[in-house]
Design a protein around this motif. Structure first.
Motif: not given
Length: 291
Positions: A98-116
């Protein structure tokens, strides 16, 4: 999904779009000026350029959001943003999207690593269970306020679990709703060919020069069927090499004269950052006040 500007740019590029990466607005401006149809806000580049730290989970949503906002405020082309793991589970992912779309992102990449998480071409990566990433993808798809926003699912399973597992995960992430699939750090052209043959959706390749994946041409990626070829840190590394050598020479010689031929002129840099438009606005306001 409704028509995406990124998908349209892929089609306009003949099916395979080269996407430069950026950690700064200046890089994004230069990429747009050079004709880039899409720009990528890289997590690695953001960590290095803006904070001087390695890409090992030392920055998170606040830093990525700041970098994205700086880029989208100065370019008109679509922007893809590296959102790492989404910074938590389902609710965190939804709020991140929601935040990144509001800032203008038209593509959002997510990955399956553990954090960090770690840079995809570093050793020591571990990945979450597949079902964890699947629910994150479903959360991201549900949370995007603009249905044309591209959800890009990246798997880092190649290094710890092998190419077969990476392909199986990518297929499952497609079924969970991801629009584009990104297997990071394949180690041969043969593995890239397998990905192209076995994974549905828009395919993403990552060119990290001197990393684990062989450097191939846009034409070769087009032959295989990849839609997006990312160059996330190339400009960062060119610049890092140049200013490291420049500072060493400057401090040794006491002058920058040997480097002036390799610099943008002051006028060129001012033109890139839009001084003409700023001066025109200033002049129009002053003339209006005079009346």
């Amino acid at each position: 999904m409704p028509e995406s500007r990124i998908v349209r740019r892929i089609a306009e590029a003949g099916g395979t779009l080269v996407v430069p990466g950026a950690g700064t607005p200046l890089e994004a401006l230069a990429a747009e000026r050079a004709g880039a149809g899409v720009v990528y806000v890289s997590g690695y580049a953001t960590a290095a350029w803006r904070h001087g730290v390695p890409d090992i989970g030392l920055i998170a949503l606040a830093e990525i959001a700041e970098s994205l906002a700086a880029v989208t405020s100065v370019v008109d082309v679509p922007v893809i943003v590296d959102a790492d793991t989404g910074y938590g589970d389902v609710v965190n992912v939804a709020k991140t999207v929601e935040r990144l779309v509001a800032l203008g992102a038209e593509g959002i990449q997510l990955e399956d690593q553990t954090w960090p998480k770690r840079c995809g071409h570093l050793r020591g990566k571990t990945v979450e269970p597949t079902e964890v990433m699947e629910r994150k993808i479903r959360a991201a798809v549900r949370a995007r306020t603009d249905a044309s926003t591209l959800v890009i699912a990246r798997t880092d399973a190649r290094a710890p679990l092998g190419i077969d597992e990476a392909i199986e995960r990518a297929r499952r992430y497609h079924d969970a709703g991801a629009d584009a699939l990104f297997i990071d750090a394949p180690e041969s052209e043969g593995e890239l060919e397998r990905i192209a043959a076995d994974v549905p959706g828009i395919l993403v390749a990552n060119m990290s020069e001197s990393g684990l994946t062989p450097a191939l041409s846009r034409e070769r990626f087009r032959e295989m069927g990849f839609g997006i070829v990312l160059y996330p840190t190339s400009s960062l590394r060119i610049a890092a090499d140049a200013f490291t050598r420049f500072f060493a020479d400057l401090l040794a010689s006491g002058t920058s004269s040997a480097w002036t031929g390799e610099m943008a002129t002051l006028g060129q840099l001012n033109e890139l950052v839009g001084i003409a438009a700023a001066e025109a606005l200033e002049q129009s306001v002053l003339e209006g006040s005079a009346r």
